[in-house]
Design an enzyme around this catalytic site. Structure first.
Site, PDB file in Angstrom:
ATOM      1  N   ASP A 210       0.808  -1.217   0.000  1.00 13.68           N
ATOM      2  CA  ASP A 210       0.000   0.000   0.000  1.00 13.68           C
ATOM      3  C   ASP A 210       0.844   1.271   0.000  1.00 13.68           C
ATOM      4  O   ASP A 210       1.840   1.374   0.725  1.00 13.68           O
ATOM      5  CB  ASP A 210      -0.904  -0.012   1.245  1.00 13.68           C
TER       6      ASP A 210
ATOM      7  N   GLU B 170       1.084  -0.593  -5.090  1.00 17.05           N
ATOM      8  CA  GLU B 170      -0.035   0.320  -5.270  1.00 17.05           C
ATOM      9  C   GLU B 170       0.519   1.736  -5.272  1.00 17.05           C
ATOM     10  O   GLU B 170       0.850   2.306  -4.238  1.00 17.05           O
ATOM     11  CB  GLU B 170      -1.057   0.159  -4.142  1.00 17.05           C
TER      12      GLU B 170
HETATM   13  C1  OTU Z   1      -4.066   3.781  -0.345  1.00 17.15           C
HETATM   14  O1  OTU Z   1      -4.401   4.779  -1.280  1.00 17.15           O
HETATM   15  C2  OTU Z   1      -5.332   2.997  -0.019  1.00 17.15           C
HETATM   16  O2  OTU Z   1      -5.839   2.396  -1.184  1.00 17.15           O
HETATM   17  C3  OTU Z   1      -6.327   3.913   0.636  1.00 17.15           C
HETATM   18  O3  OTU Z   1      -7.558   3.271   0.859  1.00 17.15           O
HETATM   19  C4  OTU Z   1      -5.708   4.401   1.923  1.00 17.15           C
HETATM   20  O4  OTU Z   1      -6.547   5.383   2.467  1.00 17.15           O
HETATM   21  C5  OTU Z   1      -4.322   5.014   1.719  1.00 17.15           C
HETATM   22  O5  OTU Z   1      -3.491   4.245   0.853  1.00 17.15           O
HETATM   23  C6  OTU Z   1      -3.591   5.109   3.023  1.00 17.15           C
HETATM   24  O6  OTU Z   1      -3.248   3.837   3.509  1.00 17.15           O
HETATM   25  O7  OTU Z   1      -3.988   8.229  -1.433  1.00 17.15           O
HETATM   26  O8  OTU Z   1      -6.547   8.152  -2.098  1.00 17.15           O
HETATM   27  O9  OTU Z   1      -0.239   7.108  -4.801  1.00 17.15           O
HETATM   28  O10 OTU Z   1      -2.855   7.474  -3.994  1.00 17.15           O
HETATM   29  O11 OTU Z   1      -1.654   4.894  -1.949  1.00 17.15           O
HETATM   30  C7  OTU Z   1      -5.857   6.965  -1.954  1.00 17.15           C
HETATM   31  C8  OTU Z   1      -0.783   6.302  -3.891  1.00 17.15           C
HETATM   32  C9  OTU Z   1      -4.429   7.139  -1.602  1.00 17.15           C
HETATM   33  C10 OTU Z   1      -1.995   6.852  -3.166  1.00 17.15           C
HETATM   34  C11 OTU Z   1      -2.633   5.693  -2.505  1.00 17.15           C
HETATM   35  C12 OTU Z   1      -3.579   5.931  -1.429  1.00 17.15           C
END
Ligand code: OTU
Length: 624
Positions: A268, A310
């Protein structure tokens, strides 16, 4: 000559061989990250890997061997992913095995169980604030239930996949609790500051992720008298990856979970793992060193496992997550293709594929070394309209900011031409940027469809999206509920722990009545998807290692790409509009005729190079 008696290979021998193989790909990144004196680190790393290798259950060691012999396993055309919340899909881990038949029916081979490790109590960002990586969320079951359920999935040919939150822990995690109590060893796990001098300097170039609900990237704690780096919510403390102890501690958790049957880790928010003053602190080169070190270390002690990064970022920043330059073939084997997702929605709104063709053709290589994208249409997060001025400059009369605004208006439903029903998310007062929430079906027009024709169009748009991700390359990610056209869920507004986060709109409870229906729109959508996935699995040219070449048809309504199979290529053409379209230069695209559309089984013999596609039709053409 060795006097040793002849004997079979032991597990320790195997480890020595695996360590020798992995070591070479570990030294470089560890050296760059943690300095030339990392000999001691390398020893500790080897001991850690050996500990987990020795504890690895026999069934998983067998899987390790299978995948050593078939390292492309995750690139197979057979792979199909389904992404779900355990509670929303099956209740809990004890009940999950009873839903495996449903997954198998759909053709699923990869089960991404959304955050299921023990979260902090109360608000936890949908589980992305983990307080214990070695425990399962008690609401879902125990570690034993998890192992059992993973065994059942594996027995059905389905890979268990979970989230590994790398950028931050919950502030209730043991490391953070000790840090807060003043333990300097654990304070070095996080990024803490005695005053706001440095935070202020960093803030100058940082981009706010949650400007609405969690503005700023630092939080002050009176009790410890320190600022803590908190990119996301206040209760999510960013880990300090400059500290090799963090690397070892996180790896320890990954391997612990791998030995409980996890086959893919969704890493993540990896973009944020490294920070440097004067930058956005996203996508820094060190991130790719960390990912290589984690991937190669995992490969030593749990070779059956792969990682999916991700990083929801712009095209130029996305490509390195699949390995470029010195990292080619060595970093995470999978990465979300958020640019394909954004371009799908952009073209579906405008009916004009020029930007999509430009972006996907210019920024992305046709293939990667032992790695591929995970294409998707919707996920649990919002859609960020990652459209840059550099790209729109190539399209006459197109302005990036205006186009992003148009898409936000189109998908929140206020644009006069819109068929969609979604909502704005995280309106950034400074930049005017908006992101978008809503389910696949609602954004595709199913929620708003008031006539049979409108419903029919919405269903065709959904099939178009599913056909795109099933054929574009890599592992298509089907998001729970999309296979039955589930629309927006507003019940989150009644739950104080979720009400301030509009992303819950696209995280409904599974509608099992609709899922088992044999008639009606849910049944149609599901039948369309099942058909698409069956054809995918019967088409080796759609496997992840086969290059994908985007082709400019010169026809705005049509987006086209070819899968360059060894023997024959498959040409995919998508009509993104609600009118039939005729391609007058089809013969320029198709080297041989006749071809057969694999989706309808219809034979295509072009007459004077013309080919007509019905509204929202996708064709997958292969020479006979
Ligand atoms: C991820 O997303 C997860 O998918 C989210 O559900 C979480 O809230 C977040 O991490 C924190 O753990 O900013 O709007 O470039 O865009 O990692 C989602 C990467 C997020 C980010 C992404 C993040």
């Amino acid at each position: 000559m060795s006097a040793k008696p002849r004997r079979g290979i032991t597990n320790d021998d195997l480890f020595a061989l695996r360590w020798d193989r992995g070591r070479r790909d570990l030294i470089g990144p560890l050296h760059r990250l943690y300095g030339p004196d990392s000999a001691d680190l390398l020893d500790r790393l080897r001991d850690l890997l050996k500990k987990h290798w020795r504890a690895r259950p026999a069934d998983l060691r067998r899987l390790d061997l299978e995948r050593d012999l078939n390292p492309d396993w995750f690139l197979s055309e057979n792979m199909v992913a389904y992404v779900f919340y355990i509670d929303r899909f099956a209740g809990d881990l004890k009940h999950l095995p009873s839903r495996i038949d449903y997954l198998r029916d759909l053709g699923v081979t990869y089960a991404h169980m959304m955050p299921c490790l023990k979260p902090r109590p109360g608000a936890n960002d949908g589980g992305y604030a983990v307080m214990d990586y070695t425990a399962i969320n008690p609401a879902l079951g125990t570690m034993t239930d998890f192992r059992q359920s993973n065994l059942a999935l594996r027995a059905s040919g389905i890979s268990p996949v979970i989230d590994m939150v790398l950028n931050h822990t919950a502030k209730e995690h043991d490391w953070a609790v000790r840090a807060r109590a003043g333990d300097p060893f654990y304070q070095a796990f996080y990024r803490m500051f005695d005053d706001d001098t440095l935070p202020r300097q960093y803030e100058k170039t940082l981009v706010d992720v949650f400007p609405d609900q969690a503005p700023g990237s630092f939080t002050w704690y009176d009790d410890i008298g320190k600022w803590v780096w908190t990119t996301f919510n206040e209760y999510q403390w960013d880990l300090n990856w400059e500290n090799p102890e963090v690397f070892l501690a996180v790896l320890d958790n990954i391997l612990f979970l791998a030995n409980r049957g996890v086959e893919v880790f969704r890493l993540d928010a990896v973009a944020f793992m490294w920070k440097r003053m004067g930058t956005t602190c996203q996508n820094l080169p060190e991130v790719h060193d960390i990912l290589q070190a984690l991937t190669q270390a995992t490969r030593v002690a749990a070779p059956a496992v792969v990682h999916k990064a991700e990083a929801i970022v712009g095209p130029q920043d996305l490509v390195p997550y699949l390995g470029t330059g010195r990292h080619a073939g060595r970093v995470s084997q999978l990465a979300y293709h958020n640019n394909l997702m954004v371009q799908f929605w952009s073209t579906l709104a405008s009916g004009d594929s020029r930007l999509m063709t430009h972006v996907l053709k210019t920024h992305f290589p046709e293939s990667f070394r032992r790695a591929s994208f995970a294409p998707y249409i919707r996920c649990h997060d919002d859609i960020g309209w990652a459209i840059t001025p550099e790209d729109t400059a190539h399209i006459p009369h197109m302005d990036a900011k205006a186009h992003r605004n148009y898409l936000a208006d189109f998908y929140n439903g206020t644009h006069p031409d819109s068929f969609a029903q979604g909502a704005d998310f995280q309106v950034n007062a400074d930049t005017g940027d908006r992101r978008t929430n809503g389910t696949f079906a609602s954004l595709a027009g199913l929620e708003n469809a008031s006539t049979p024709d409108a419903e029919d169009k919405a269903i065709s748009r959904i099939a178009l999206g599913h056909a795109l991700i099933a054929s574009y390359g890599g592992i298509p990610l089907i998001y729970m509920g999309d296979e039955i056209g589930m629309t927006n869920d507003h019940s989150y507004l009644d739950d104080p722990a979720r009400a301030d986060d509009g992303r819950w709109m696209q995280r409904p409870m599974m509608d099992w009545d609709a899922a088992v229906a044999t008639q009606g729109r849910a049944a149609r959508i599901r039948a369309d998807l099942s058909h698409i996935l069956r054809v995918r699995k019967a088409t080796p040219q759609l496997a992840g290692m086969i290059p994908t070449r985007v082709v400019d048809t010169g026809h705005r309504a049509l987006f086209a790409y070819q899968r360059l199979g060894d023997d024959r290529e498959v040409t995919c053409i998508v009509n993104f509009t609600d009118r039939s379209q005729t391609l007058r230069t089809a013969d320029a695209l198709l080297r041989e005729v006749p071809q057969t559309d694999l989706l309808t089984g219809q034979r295509l013999i072009t007459s004077e190079g013309r080919m007509t596609l019905a509204r929202y039709q996708s064709v997958w053409l292969r020479p006979d």
